[in-house]
Motif scaffolding. Structure first.
Motif, PDB file in Angstrom:
ATOM      1  N   VAL A  92      44.533  37.943  39.389  1.00  0.00           N
ATOM      2  CA  VAL A  92      43.415  38.435  38.575  1.00  0.00           C
ATOM      3  C   VAL A  92      43.968  39.181  37.363  1.00  0.00           C
ATOM      4  O   VAL A  92      43.513  38.987  36.225  1.00  0.00           O
ATOM      5  CB  VAL A  92      42.497  39.358  39.403  1.00  0.00           C
ATOM      6  CG1 VAL A  92      41.403  39.962  38.509  1.00  0.00           C
ATOM      7  CG2 VAL A  92      41.869  38.605  40.575  1.00  0.00           C
ATOM      8  N   SER A  93      44.966  40.023  37.588  1.00  0.00           N
ATOM      9  CA  SER A  93      45.575  40.794  36.500  1.00  0.00           C
ATOM     10  C   SER A  93      46.201  39.878  35.457  1.00  0.00           C
ATOM     11  O   SER A  93      46.043  40.090  34.246  1.00  0.00           O
ATOM     12  CB  SER A  93      46.643  41.736  37.066  1.00  0.00           C
ATOM     13  OG  SER A  93      46.097  42.641  38.001  1.00  0.00           O
ATOM     14  N   LEU A 109      43.750  30.889  43.556  1.00  0.00           N
ATOM     15  CA  LEU A 109      43.072  31.732  44.538  1.00  0.00           C
ATOM     16  C   LEU A 109      42.306  30.897  45.563  1.00  0.00           C
ATOM     17  O   LEU A 109      42.229  31.267  46.739  1.00  0.00           O
ATOM     18  CB  LEU A 109      42.148  32.717  43.815  1.00  0.00           C
ATOM     19  CG  LEU A 109      42.902  33.765  42.985  1.00  0.00           C
ATOM     20  CD1 LEU A 109      41.955  34.503  42.049  1.00  0.00           C
ATOM     21  CD2 LEU A 109      43.637  34.752  43.887  1.00  0.00           C
ATOM     22  N   LYS A 110      41.760  29.770  45.149  1.00  0.00           N
ATOM     23  CA  LYS A 110      41.081  28.874  46.096  1.00  0.00           C
ATOM     24  C   LYS A 110      42.053  28.392  47.167  1.00  0.00           C
ATOM     25  O   LYS A 110      41.701  28.301  48.348  1.00  0.00           O
ATOM     26  CB  LYS A 110      40.477  27.668  45.363  1.00  0.00           C
ATOM     27  CG  LYS A 110      39.132  27.938  44.720  1.00  0.00           C
ATOM     28  CD  LYS A 110      38.581  26.662  44.098  1.00  0.00           C
ATOM     29  CE  LYS A 110      37.187  26.883  43.518  1.00  0.00           C
ATOM     30  NZ  LYS A 110      36.667  25.647  42.877  1.00  0.00           N
ATOM     31  N   THR A 111      43.265  28.066  46.751  1.00  0.00           N
ATOM     32  CA  THR A 111      44.282  27.620  47.705  1.00  0.00           C
ATOM     33  C   THR A 111      44.563  28.713  48.732  1.00  0.00           C
ATOM     34  O   THR A 111      44.628  28.455  49.944  1.00  0.00           O
ATOM     35  CB  THR A 111      45.586  27.241  46.976  1.00  0.00           C
ATOM     36  OG1 THR A 111      45.311  26.198  46.037  1.00  0.00           O
ATOM     37  CG2 THR A 111      46.648  26.773  47.954  1.00  0.00           C
ATOM     38  N   THR A 112      44.712  29.943  48.245  1.00  0.00           N
ATOM     39  CA  THR A 112      44.969  31.068  49.151  1.00  0.00           C
ATOM     40  C   THR A 112      43.796  31.307  50.090  1.00  0.00           C
ATOM     41  O   THR A 112      43.975  31.508  51.302  1.00  0.00           O
ATOM     42  CB  THR A 112      45.255  32.345  48.342  1.00  0.00           C
ATOM     43  OG1 THR A 112      46.329  32.104  47.424  1.00  0.00           O
ATOM     44  CG2 THR A 112      45.638  33.494  49.263  1.00  0.00           C
ATOM     45  N   VAL A 159      38.111  42.419  45.253  1.00  0.00           N
ATOM     46  CA  VAL A 159      38.406  42.303  43.817  1.00  0.00           C
ATOM     47  C   VAL A 159      38.242  40.866  43.341  1.00  0.00           C
ATOM     48  O   VAL A 159      37.609  40.599  42.310  1.00  0.00           O
ATOM     49  CB  VAL A 159      39.833  42.824  43.525  1.00  0.00           C
ATOM     50  CG1 VAL A 159      40.278  42.443  42.113  1.00  0.00           C
ATOM     51  CG2 VAL A 159      39.894  44.341  43.702  1.00  0.00           C
ATOM     52  N   VAL A 160      38.786  39.922  44.090  1.00  0.00           N
ATOM     53  CA  VAL A 160      38.679  38.500  43.706  1.00  0.00           C
ATOM     54  C   VAL A 160      37.221  38.059  43.667  1.00  0.00           C
ATOM     55  O   VAL A 160      36.782  37.359  42.736  1.00  0.00           O
ATOM     56  CB  VAL A 160      39.483  37.619  44.684  1.00  0.00           C
ATOM     57  CG1 VAL A 160      39.145  36.139  44.485  1.00  0.00           C
ATOM     58  CG2 VAL A 160      40.976  37.842  44.492  1.00  0.00           C
ATOM     59  N   TYR A 428      36.433  46.205  39.206  1.00  0.00           N
ATOM     60  CA  TYR A 428      36.020  45.080  40.050  1.00  0.00           C
ATOM     61  C   TYR A 428      35.740  45.552  41.477  1.00  0.00           C
ATOM     62  O   TYR A 428      34.726  45.192  42.080  1.00  0.00           O
ATOM     63  CB  TYR A 428      37.102  43.995  40.070  1.00  0.00           C
ATOM     64  CG  TYR A 428      37.126  43.116  38.843  1.00  0.00           C
ATOM     65  CD1 TYR A 428      35.944  42.598  38.306  1.00  0.00           C
ATOM     66  CD2 TYR A 428      38.331  42.782  38.233  1.00  0.00           C
ATOM     67  CE1 TYR A 428      35.977  41.779  37.185  1.00  0.00           C
ATOM     68  CE2 TYR A 428      38.372  41.960  37.111  1.00  0.00           C
ATOM     69  CZ  TYR A 428      37.189  41.465  36.589  1.00  0.00           C
ATOM     70  OH  TYR A 428      37.218  40.647  35.475  1.00  0.00           O
ATOM     71  N   PHE A 429      36.626  46.366  42.026  1.00  0.00           N
ATOM     72  CA  PHE A 429      36.455  46.832  43.399  1.00  0.00           C
ATOM     73  C   PHE A 429      35.160  47.625  43.553  1.00  0.00           C
ATOM     74  O   PHE A 429      34.395  47.425  44.500  1.00  0.00           O
ATOM     75  CB  PHE A 429      37.655  47.690  43.810  1.00  0.00           C
ATOM     76  CG  PHE A 429      37.560  48.202  45.225  1.00  0.00           C
ATOM     77  CD1 PHE A 429      37.911  47.396  46.295  1.00  0.00           C
ATOM     78  CD2 PHE A 429      37.103  49.487  45.478  1.00  0.00           C
ATOM     79  CE1 PHE A 429      37.814  47.872  47.599  1.00  0.00           C
ATOM     80  CE2 PHE A 429      36.997  49.969  46.777  1.00  0.00           C
ATOM     81  CZ  PHE A 429      37.357  49.151  47.840  1.00  0.00           C
TER      82      PHE A 429
END
Length: 450
Positions: A92-93, A109-112, A159-160, A428-429
Motif C-alpha cells: 500500500v505504501s 495483494l489479491k495473491t496474498t 489497512v488493505v 486507512y486503519f
C-alpha cells in the motif's frame, strides 16, 4: 507584521501546552524539507525491492529473512503473520508513493489474500510460521498461535481493505473470523501470549505490560467486540510499586477509567518521566504507532510517551558517547538478538553497542531532524546495500549485520509512507469501524508524566 508574528507564537505555545508537547517537539512536527523527502523516497524504493525480490509470486508470501554473503543472497523461505502484514502495508505504501501502480498493488495483494484464505488456521487465527512456497504450515517450527502476530495481521488486513475497496470483502471476512476471545483471560482481564495447538494449552504468561507491541491486538480485539473495553485498563502501565523486582520502583497514582482503577505509574531517566516498555527497545513502544493514531489522539498519554522514548533513546546514546542511536531487537552477524536502551525497560534487554536501522525510522514522526542525521551516520558506516539499510551495525567495531528482515523492512517502509504522506497508513486503519470504535480509549487517558 511584528504583531502578527507575536500573536502566532502565542497561539503556538498555547497549542503546545494543550498537546503537552515540548517546544522542540512542536517545532519538529512541520520539519519536512524537500531534500529529506526525496532521500526517504529513494530509500523506500530500495527497501521495497526486498519485497518484490523475495515474495513468492505464486503465494504472495514474503521470506522472513535474507542474508547477503559472498555466495549471494541466502533466503529463509518461511513467513509469519507479522511478515505478511508488513508486506501488505508496504505494498500500500509503495503504491501511494508511486513506486508501483495501483493495478500491480491490487494484483499482488489479491495473491496474498487468496493464500490467507486457504492457509491452516485455529479459530480464524493464524499459526506463527508457514512455508512461503506453498503456504503450508511449517510444522517443524511448532504449532503456536501468537496474539501479537495475529494482531499485526489484522491491522494489515484492515489497512488493505480501506486502501482498496475492491478487496474489502476478502479482508473484512478474514478479520471477522479471527476470534481473539479464545486467547483472552476474563478473570485477569489480559491476553495470554498465545496458544500451543499441539499441546492444547494457552501460555502460562499474560501480556501484562501496556507499553509494548501487543497493544495493537488489544485495540483491534476491543474494536471488533471480541473483548470488553475494560481490558484496555487492566494492562499494567508500570508494574505495581510493591513488585520490587522491576528495574525501578514506579511513582504515580490510582486513576479510575470506565470503572477500572488504573495505577498511572512512571519511571524517571535523566530527570524525565516516562512509562516503560518491557525491554526498553524502540519497536515495543513505537511500532504500534504505525497504525494507531497515538500521536494525534493520545496527546497526554501514548503520543506523549512515544516522544519521551524517542528523546530518551537519543539521550541514552549521548550519555554512552555513541555516534548513533536506535536500540531495538535486530539481526546480528550470526543470528538475532534483543537490544535496547536498558534504562527504559521494566526488565531491560541488554545494553549493547548495536543499533538497528528500523529504530530510526520509527522515530520519524517525533524527531525527524535527528533521524535524518542518524541515517547519514549509518550510511557512513557502510550500512547501505541493495535493499536499503542493512539490519544492524555494532557502532563500536563497525561490524555490519548484512541481513534484511521482512519485519524490519516493513517498519521502515511504513514509517516512511506515514511521514511523507502525513499519516497515510494510520488514516486507512482508523477509517475502518474497528479502528474508529476504541478511539476514546486513546483520547481520555492521562499518563503521570506531564
Amino acid at each position: 507584521m511584528r504583531k502578527v508574528k507575536t500573536f502566532s507564537w502565542v497561539l503556538a505555545f498555547a497549542l503546545i501546552a494543550h498537546l503537552s508537547l515540548t517546544p522542540a517537539a512542536f517545532a519538529q512536527t512541520s520539519y519536512k524539507p524537500a531534500g529529506f523527502t526525496s532521500e526517504l523516497k529513494a530509500l523506500s524504493k530500495k527497501t521495497y525491492k526486498y519485497f518484490t525480490d523475495f515474495t513468492d509470486v505464486r503465494t504472495g508470501l514474503t521470506s522472513d529473512e535474507v542474508r547477503i554473503t559472498d555466495k549471494g543472497a541466502e533466503e529463509a523461505k518461511r513467513t509469519s503473520p507479522t511478515n505478511i502484514s508488513m508486506y501488505m502495508m508496504s505494498t500500500v505504501s509503495a503504491e501511494q508513493m508511486k513506486l508501483i501502480t495501483k493495478k500491480e498493488a491490487v494484483s499482488r495483494l489479491k495473491t496474498t489474500l487468496t493464500s490467507l484464505e486457504k492457509m491452516d488456521k485455529w479459530n480464524g487465527l493464524f499459526y506463527n510460521w508457514y512455508n512461503t512456497e506453498d503456504a503450508s504450515l511449517k510444522k517443524d517450527w511448532g504449532q503456536f498461535i501468537s496474539q501479537v502476530d495475529n494482531g499485526w495481521l489484522s491491522a494489515g488486513l484492515i489497512v488493505v481493505g480501506q486502501a482498496y475497496p475492491e478487496l474489502n470483502g476478502q479482508t473484512s471476512k478474514l478479520v471477522e473470523e479471527m476470534d481473539y476471545a479464545k486467547l483472552y483471560d476474563p478473570e485477569v482481564g489480559q491476553f495470554r501470549g498465545g496458544y500451543d495447538v499441539a499441546k492444547g494449552a494457552l501460555t502460562e504468561h499474560h501480556y501484562g505490560t501496556f507499553y509494548t507491541e501487543p497493544r495493537v491486538a488489544s485495540y483491534i480485539a476491543i474494536g471488533k467486540g471480541d473483548v470488553p473495553k475494560e481490558h484496555w485498563w487492566k494492562i499494567y502501565r508500570t508494574m505495581p510499586p510493591e513488585w520490587d523486582w522491576q528495574s525501578q520502583i514506579p511513582e504515580g497514582e490510582i486513576v479510575n477509567y470506565d470503572g477500572v482503577d488504573v495505577f498511572e505509574g512512571h519511571y524517571t531517566y535523566q530527570g524525565t518521566k516516562f512509562v516503560p516498555s518491557w525491554g526498553g527497545s524502540m519497536f515495543e513502544g513505537l511500532m504500534p504507532g504505525l497504525v494507531l493514531k497515538e500521536k494525534e489522539l493520545g496527546t497526554r498519554a501514548l503520543g506523549l510517551n512515544n516522544q519521551r522514548h524517542v528523546d530518551l533513546q537519543i539521550a541514552y546514546a549521548k550519555e554512552k558517547g555513541y555516534p548513533a542511536w536506535g536500540f531495538s531487537p535486530s539481526a546480528t552477524p550470526t543470528g538475532y538478538s534483543e537490544f535496547a536502551a536498558a534504562p527504559l525497560g521494566i526488565s531491560g534487554y541488554k545494553d549493547s553497542t548495536t543499533v538497528t536501522a528500523h529504530a530510526t525510522f520509527l522515530a520519524l514522526d517525533y524527531a525527524p531532524k535527528e533521524a535524518r542525521e542518524n541515517i547519514k551516520v549509518l550510511k557512513k558506516m557502510d550500512m547501505m546495500g541493495k535493499y536499503g539499510l542493512y539490519d544492524s551495525v555494532n557502532i563500536e567495531t563497525e561490524e555490519v549485520a548484512k541481513a534484511y528482515l521482512a519485519l524490519d523492512q516493513g517498519m521502515i517502509m511504513i514509517s516512511i509512507a506515514n511521514y511523507v504522506k502525513d499519516g497515510l497508513i494510520r488514516d486507512y486503519f482508523h477509517s475502518d469501524p474497528i479502528g474508529q470504535k476504541p478511539e476514546a480509549l486513546l483520547e481520555k487517558e492521562v499518563f503521570s508524566i506531564e
